[in-house]
Design a protein around this motif. Structure first.
Motif, PDB file in Angstrom:
ATOM      1  N   GLY A 174     -79.348 -42.375  22.362  1.00  0.00           N
ATOM      2  CA  GLY A 174     -78.950 -43.144  21.197  1.00  0.00           C
ATOM      3  C   GLY A 174     -77.575 -42.791  20.669  1.00  0.00           C
ATOM      4  N   ALA A 175     -77.031 -41.646  21.097  1.00  0.00           N
ATOM      5  CA  ALA A 175     -75.696 -41.261  20.639  1.00  0.00           C
ATOM      6  C   ALA A 175     -74.645 -42.174  21.270  1.00  0.00           C
ATOM      7  N   THR A 176     -73.678 -42.587  20.478  1.00  0.00           N
ATOM      8  CA  THR A 176     -72.592 -43.423  20.978  1.00  0.00           C
ATOM      9  C   THR A 176     -71.571 -42.553  21.696  1.00  0.00           C
ATOM     10  N   VAL A 177     -71.125 -43.006  22.871  1.00  0.00           N
ATOM     11  CA  VAL A 177     -70.185 -42.212  23.653  1.00  0.00           C
ATOM     12  C   VAL A 177     -69.037 -43.060  24.205  1.00  0.00           C
ATOM     13  N   PHE A 178     -67.948 -42.385  24.482  1.00  0.00           N
ATOM     14  CA  PHE A 178     -66.808 -42.947  25.206  1.00  0.00           C
ATOM     15  C   PHE A 178     -66.597 -42.030  26.392  1.00  0.00           C
ATOM     16  N   VAL A 179     -66.695 -42.587  27.614  1.00  0.00           N
ATOM     17  CA  VAL A 179     -66.616 -41.760  28.820  1.00  0.00           C
ATOM     18  C   VAL A 179     -65.566 -42.321  29.775  1.00  0.00           C
ATOM     19  N   PRO A 180     -64.345 -41.757  29.778  1.00  0.00           N
ATOM     20  CA  PRO A 180     -63.346 -42.189  30.753  1.00  0.00           C
ATOM     21  C   PRO A 180     -63.777 -41.717  32.139  1.00  0.00           C
ATOM     22  N   SER A 181     -64.061 -42.652  33.029  1.00  0.00           N
ATOM     23  CA  SER A 181     -64.655 -42.322  34.322  1.00  0.00           C
ATOM     24  C   SER A 181     -63.813 -42.821  35.486  1.00  0.00           C
ATOM     25  N   GLN A 182     -64.064 -42.233  36.644  1.00  0.00           N
ATOM     26  CA  GLN A 182     -63.415 -42.671  37.870  1.00  0.00           C
ATOM     27  C   GLN A 182     -64.451 -43.367  38.749  1.00  0.00           C
ATOM     28  N   LYS A 183     -64.082 -44.515  39.280  1.00  0.00           N
ATOM     29  CA  LYS A 183     -64.974 -45.294  40.124  1.00  0.00           C
ATOM     30  C   LYS A 183     -64.598 -45.116  41.579  1.00  0.00           C
ATOM     31  N   ALA A 184     -65.537 -44.628  42.392  1.00  0.00           N
ATOM     32  CA  ALA A 184     -65.299 -44.406  43.817  1.00  0.00           C
ATOM     33  C   ALA A 184     -65.414 -45.719  44.582  1.00  0.00           C
ATOM     34  N   ASP A 185     -65.022 -45.688  45.839  1.00  0.00           N
ATOM     35  CA  ASP A 185     -65.075 -46.894  46.670  1.00  0.00           C
ATOM     36  C   ASP A 185     -66.488 -47.449  46.790  1.00  0.00           C
ATOM     37  N   ASP A 186     -67.490 -46.553  46.710  1.00  0.00           N
ATOM     38  CA  ASP A 186     -68.873 -47.008  46.825  1.00  0.00           C
ATOM     39  C   ASP A 186     -69.452 -47.460  45.486  1.00  0.00           C
ATOM     40  N   GLY A 187     -68.614 -47.470  44.439  1.00  0.00           N
ATOM     41  CA  GLY A 187     -69.062 -47.957  43.141  1.00  0.00           C
ATOM     42  C   GLY A 187     -69.626 -46.902  42.216  1.00  0.00           C
ATOM     43  N   THR A 188     -69.799 -45.671  42.692  1.00  0.00           N
ATOM     44  CA  THR A 188     -70.349 -44.615  41.839  1.00  0.00           C
ATOM     45  C   THR A 188     -69.303 -44.144  40.835  1.00  0.00           C
ATOM     46  N   LEU A 189     -69.797 -43.684  39.686  1.00  0.00           N
ATOM     47  CA  LEU A 189     -68.925 -43.238  38.599  1.00  0.00           C
ATOM     48  C   LEU A 189     -69.033 -41.732  38.410  1.00  0.00           C
ATOM     49  N   SER A 190     -67.903 -41.099  38.093  1.00  0.00           N
ATOM     50  CA  SER A 190     -67.897 -39.675  37.788  1.00  0.00           C
ATOM     51  C   SER A 190     -66.907 -39.423  36.655  1.00  0.00           C
ATOM     52  N   SER A 191     -67.109 -38.338  35.924  1.00  0.00           N
ATOM     53  CA  SER A 191     -66.230 -38.045  34.797  1.00  0.00           C
ATOM     54  C   SER A 191     -66.237 -36.553  34.490  1.00  0.00           C
ATOM     55  N   SER A 192     -65.168 -36.094  33.875  1.00  0.00           N
ATOM     56  CA  SER A 192     -65.094 -34.700  33.436  1.00  0.00           C
ATOM     57  C   SER A 192     -65.090 -34.609  31.912  1.00  0.00           C
ATOM     58  N   ARG A 193     -65.280 -35.747  31.237  1.00  0.00           N
ATOM     59  CA  ARG A 193     -65.196 -35.757  29.783  1.00  0.00           C
ATOM     60  C   ARG A 193     -66.150 -36.759  29.168  1.00  0.00           C
ATOM     61  N   VAL A 194     -66.858 -36.329  28.116  1.00  0.00           N
ATOM     62  CA  VAL A 194     -67.710 -37.214  27.338  1.00  0.00           C
ATOM     63  C   VAL A 194     -67.356 -37.017  25.871  1.00  0.00           C
ATOM     64  N   VAL A 195     -66.923 -38.083  25.206  1.00  0.00           N
ATOM     65  CA  VAL A 195     -66.635 -38.031  23.776  1.00  0.00           C
ATOM     66  C   VAL A 195     -67.833 -38.629  23.055  1.00  0.00           C
ATOM     67  N   ALA A 196     -68.514 -37.819  22.281  1.00  0.00           N
ATOM     68  CA  ALA A 196     -69.772 -38.237  21.663  1.00  0.00           C
ATOM     69  C   ALA A 196     -69.652 -38.422  20.159  1.00  0.00           C
ATOM     70  N   GLY A 197     -70.419 -39.372  19.650  1.00  0.00           N
ATOM     71  CA  GLY A 197     -70.509 -39.547  18.215  1.00  0.00           C
ATOM     72  C   GLY A 197     -71.241 -38.363  17.603  1.00  0.00           C
ATOM     73  N   LYS A 198     -70.749 -37.897  16.452  1.00  0.00           N
ATOM     74  CA  LYS A 198     -71.344 -36.728  15.810  1.00  0.00           C
ATOM     75  C   LYS A 198     -71.062 -36.778  14.321  1.00  0.00           C
ATOM     76  N   ASN A 199     -72.028 -36.362  13.540  1.00  0.00           N
ATOM     77  CA  ASN A 199     -71.868 -36.327  12.078  1.00  0.00           C
ATOM     78  C   ASN A 199     -71.450 -37.687  11.512  1.00  0.00           C
ATOM     79  N   GLY A 200     -71.971 -38.755  12.114  1.00  0.00           N
ATOM     80  CA  GLY A 200     -71.698 -40.084  11.619  1.00  0.00           C
ATOM     81  C   GLY A 200     -70.376 -40.685  12.054  1.00  0.00           C
ATOM     82  N   VAL A 201     -69.613 -39.962  12.881  1.00  0.00           N
ATOM     83  CA  VAL A 201     -68.324 -40.466  13.352  1.00  0.00           C
ATOM     84  C   VAL A 201     -68.463 -40.863  14.823  1.00  0.00           C
TER      85      VAL A 201
END
Length: 205
Positions: A174-201
């Motif tokens: 249920g937490a809102t997130v922004f995840v800048p991800s890289q898409k591989a040739d096979d369509g899979t997604l990977s990321s090294s960063r997750v920005v999560a909603g916290k304390n109402g922001v």
């Protein structure tokens, strides 16, 4: 500085670098996932995107979570480095959709102005504030970056945020997130960063 504070500063600095890299990246294989967490187990994050699709993201070794905290437009001053998403206004100018204030250590990262996918016709500008002007109609920022300058108005109610720490415990369903991800040739997604909603922001970018 105590060892605990040094560790916290080091982790946050590393997270900010990954965040700014994700914001600055605009290559064809970059996918910015925005939505709410469905599940998080181990290194797999499943997000229900704002488009209604389900995105399964593999988190890379050494990945870091981060969050955001509310900030004030009055805190923005000449010399600050900011990331501003804007859209064209009816009078042919630029109006801010959201503003991210970077810490001083990140000044210059991802500098420039380029197309962004938050809203139709939106643009992301990472730049230094040359002039911050307050008028009866709100605020405006004159931003300078290599090869250009842009004036962006900031209406009352525009989300203004700065970076803040987070932990894996904040990645709840249920937490809102922004995840800048890289898409591989096979369509899979990977990321090294997750920005999560916290304390109402929630991530506005």
């Amino acid at each position: 500085m105590t060892s605990r504070l040094k560790f916290t500063a080091s982790v946050l600095a590393g997270g900010l670098l990954a965040l700014s890299t994700g914001i600055a990246a605009h290559a064809a294989d970059t996918v910015r996932v925005r939505g709410k967490i469905e599940s998080f187990h181990g290194s797999t994050l499943v997000v229900k995107t704002r488009e209604g699709e389900t995105a399964k993201i593999t988190l890379k070794d050494g990945w870091k979570p981060s969050s955001l905290a509310k900030a004030s437009v009055d805190a923005i001053k000449p010399g600050d480095f900011v990331g501003v998403t804007s859209i064209p206004t009816a009078d042919g100018k630029n109006g801010a959709v959201e503003v991210l204030i970077f810490p001083a250590a990140m000044k210059g990262t991802g500098e420039g102005s380029y197309a962004w996918d938050l809203q139709p016709n939106s643009t992301m500008t990472n730049a230094t504030v040359a002039n911050a002007v307050k008028s009866v109609n709100g605020h405006s920022l004159t931003l300078t970056y290599k090869g250009g300058e842009k004036v962006i108005s900031i209406a009352d109610g525009t989300p203004i945020v700065t970076t803040a720490p987070a932990t894996e415990a904040d990645l709840k369903p249920g937490a809102t997130v922004f995840v800048p991800s890289q898409k591989a040739d096979d369509g899979t997604l990977s990321s090294s960063r997750v920005v999560a909603g916290k304390n109402g922001v929630e991530p506005p970018m």
